[in-house]
Design a protein around this motif. Sequence first.
Motif, PDB file in Angstrom:
ATOM      1  N   GLN A 145       1.011  -1.149  -0.062  1.00  0.00           N
ATOM      2  CA  GLN A 145      -0.030  -0.051   0.129  1.00  0.00           C
ATOM      3  C   GLN A 145       0.948   1.299  -0.041  1.00  0.00           C
ATOM      4  OE1 GLN A 145      -3.832  -0.395   2.435  1.00  0.00           O
ATOM      5  NE2 GLN A 145      -2.603  -2.237   3.208  1.00  0.00           N
ATOM      6  N   ALA A 146       1.286   1.757  -1.146  1.00  0.00           N
ATOM      7  CA  ALA A 146       2.532   2.688  -1.384  1.00  0.00           C
ATOM      8  C   ALA A 146       1.988   4.024  -0.530  1.00  0.00           C
ATOM      9  CB  ALA A 146       2.452   3.081  -3.015  1.00  0.00           C
ATOM     10  N   ASP A 147       0.524   4.306  -0.600  1.00  0.00           N
ATOM     11  CA  ASP A 147       0.159   5.526  -0.080  1.00  0.00           C
ATOM     12  C   ASP A 147       0.506   5.723   1.350  1.00  0.00           C
ATOM     13  OD1 ASP A 147      -2.162   3.637  -0.238  1.00  0.00           O
ATOM     14  OD2 ASP A 147      -3.015   5.171   1.212  1.00  0.00           O
ATOM     15  N   ARG A 148       0.789   4.462   2.245  1.00  0.00           N
ATOM     16  CA  ARG A 148       1.041   4.480   3.512  1.00  0.00           C
ATOM     17  C   ARG A 148       2.683   4.799   3.652  1.00  0.00           C
ATOM     18  NH1 ARG A 148      -2.393   1.590   7.009  1.00  0.00           N
ATOM     19  NH2 ARG A 148      -4.697   1.149   6.270  1.00  0.00           N
ATOM     20  N   LEU A 149       3.211   4.857   2.508  1.00  0.00           N
ATOM     21  CA  LEU A 149       4.799   5.317   2.887  1.00  0.00           C
ATOM     22  C   LEU A 149       4.730   6.759   2.483  1.00  0.00           C
ATOM     23  CD1 LEU A 149       5.967   2.695   0.153  1.00  0.00           C
ATOM     24  CD2 LEU A 149       6.122   2.502   2.702  1.00  0.00           C
TER      25      LEU A 149
END
Length: 838
Positions: free
Chosen positions: A772-776
């Motif tokens: 879940q890239a948007d959590r990066l």
Amino acid sequence: MKDVTPVVDGWNLRLPGDFRGAGTGEDGREKVTAAVPGCVHTDLLAAGLLADPFLDRNELDAAWVGRTDWTYETVLPPHATTHERSDLVFDGLDTVAEITLGGSVLGRTRNMHRSYRFDVTGELPGTGVPLTVAFTSAYTEAERVRSLVGDRPNAYPEPFQFIRKMACSFGWDWGPTLVTAGIWKPVRLEHWSTARLARVTPLVTVTDGTGRVEARVELERTAAGAERPLTVRLRVGGTVTETVVPAGADRAAAVAEIAAPDLWWPHGYGEQPLYDCEVTLLDAQARGPAAELDRWQRRIGFRTVTLDTSPDEHGTAFTLVVNGTPVFARGVNWIPDDALPTRIDAARYRRRLEQAAAAGVDLVRVWGGGIYESDDFYVACDELGLLVWQDFLFACAAYPEEQPLRSEIEAEARENVSRLAAHPSLALWNGNNENLWGFRDWEWEEALAGDSWGEGYYLGLLARIVAETDPTRPYWAGSPWSGSWDHHPNDPRHGTAHSWEVWNRVDYTAYLDDVPRFVAEFGWQAPPAYATARRALSDDPLTPDSPGMLHHQKAGDGNGKLARGLAHHFPVPADFDTWHYLTQVNQVRAIATGIEHWRSHWPVCAGTVVWQLNDCWPVTSWAAIDGDERPKPLYHELKRLYADRLITVQPRPEGLVAALVNQTAQDWTGTAVLCRVAVDGAVLAEVRLPFTAAPRTVARIALPAEVLPAAGSGKELLTVRVGDERAFWFPVRDKDFGYPEPSWDVDVAVRPDGRAAVTVTARTLLRDLLLQADRLGPEAGADRGLTTLLPGESVTITVSGWDRPSPDAAAAALSCVNAAVRDGGAGTGPRATSSHPG
């Protein structure tokens, strides 16, 4: 030549009398600067007088805007002209307006979906003249019309069917109630003499390899030009023809033929060559530049499109045929991309439609509760090869057929059929969304007691308008629609079908129970990306039923349906992060179940149109791309589901088969490797079978008994591999499968372009691994969605927009089904990871 002056600058929005906090005009009334095109909501937002209705529960505090009357005003600058005629042209007014110029009423409007033209010859003196556009609340007009024609049933408690306005302005089960008003399309002054092109409708056909363009032209003349002969010049590419228009005539047809034109094809079937098409109106008695009176320009494409509705042993077909080639439509439904549609520009249309094409989509259905989109939308579809299924704007309601609506609907339909005729992407006109079905199944018939409800539009007026205005395209009366009242409107064996028992009442495995001829709507919900929810909601903590999350869930019992859908397959999630991940997984699984099943039955089933591609605000919905333009895992899954070649394992009466779907124009020949695999990755049995799938066909391989996992086994699975592509089949649902405790290694490398390559190597079976890239970081995005790995296998995920790449951060953003099932839903993976810097 016609002289065109945009009316863009100097607009103000006059505020209600009790409003405070804005500037004051010379008349003592408070006002703010207005953008044209624009709407009241965007002007109030720009002035800081309205809280963003997309955030938290602010939508409720903005409800008053839609119930208020509003006035736009400007001063038309002096404009000297020697032309005989001056027109004030509004391409779109939303919706009920009175236009006043210098104190004289020019006219009144009540239709968002058409343009208006007013003769202002002699009304523009040498000094500036005030122009006022006074909008009446859409609610006021809708309720007035309802009182005139009588109430009618609909699917939502708002009077949207009594006014020709974007229906979803009044709210939908995925959208907010933001009832807009404003000058939503450009305004201009046109000064002209002798005659002008009032309408140009290019009819493009291909017969026996020859392209033909018939430009049907409607003219308007001045009094002085009424008896003058005119010439219509048609240019298509390098071919030019001229047609004489006799004095007094107001219609003409110019024809050009092109030998062996390059054909326009849908995405995935060929190229999309476009030809410049130009119509010039000339004064036949003038010479030189003075002869040119008006000009119309577009780009066109040569192709044929027909709709095959032949009866057969399965029922009645519904297959689009382009250039003689039957097409399995890999489609998505499109809603307005913003609840305030004046904020959608050409670049945004292009981004969204490029995302669709990149996912393998070749058809976009413009849904009937929205708008006829701007030309930017259709131009992008032309260039990308996206077929457009265009609904007329009727949705989920009984529509009166009396005045004042009927004449507005006819004018709107004629204008838009003509306006869109140039676009090769436009493949089908559809009469309505779900209204024929609603009449039969939603208890409308008894409630109507014989009152009109729209049938005369769908089975009469609209069909006639398409046949008269643009006979080159097929028309279908509605979706769903079986072709006649001889069958139920939503009979899957005939015509188009909507599949909503799944999601509303039953599990997605019920998709396997039938084979519709064309699935025009089906879908499953999931929340938006985590970063989108966090931006839009201040809930602390954020939970599935926290106030903001519930407000941004518009579907009836939406969270209950999500929970019941999860319960079929997974333990109850113990925290928000697990719930968020698993609902994304379930959305992917649902859509995959349907598309794989239906594609495996081509050509009986000839298309799937997922509800829906996009969102109009941050919301839990059926969309593949959320309201902040972030792709959900479903978007990435569509790339696999809509690929030219698809491998899927499907149940058949005779047993399990591997279906190899080949939508290319070449043979697909290879060896299918079938493996029965233990949960620890050991190969228990392997069979290699050669196959050939002919072009545009499906090859089916019966699965030998030795590779089939034992019935009910939670310790074995089946894989089918052809080259780099693979399909999995698990014999039981997730909560009954013996997933190992997940373990993986993570390596992160930064590429020269600044993107990060995250490589995950599985130590165990990993089901539906998701980064879940948007959590990066809110700007981070990944190029992959759910991925299943066997022990020892690796996947590399490219992440863009990530400021501080690190293996530990990547590992913390990874989730998989193993952890969600093993831990009883408490956590999805990070506690069970092993990360190494590589």
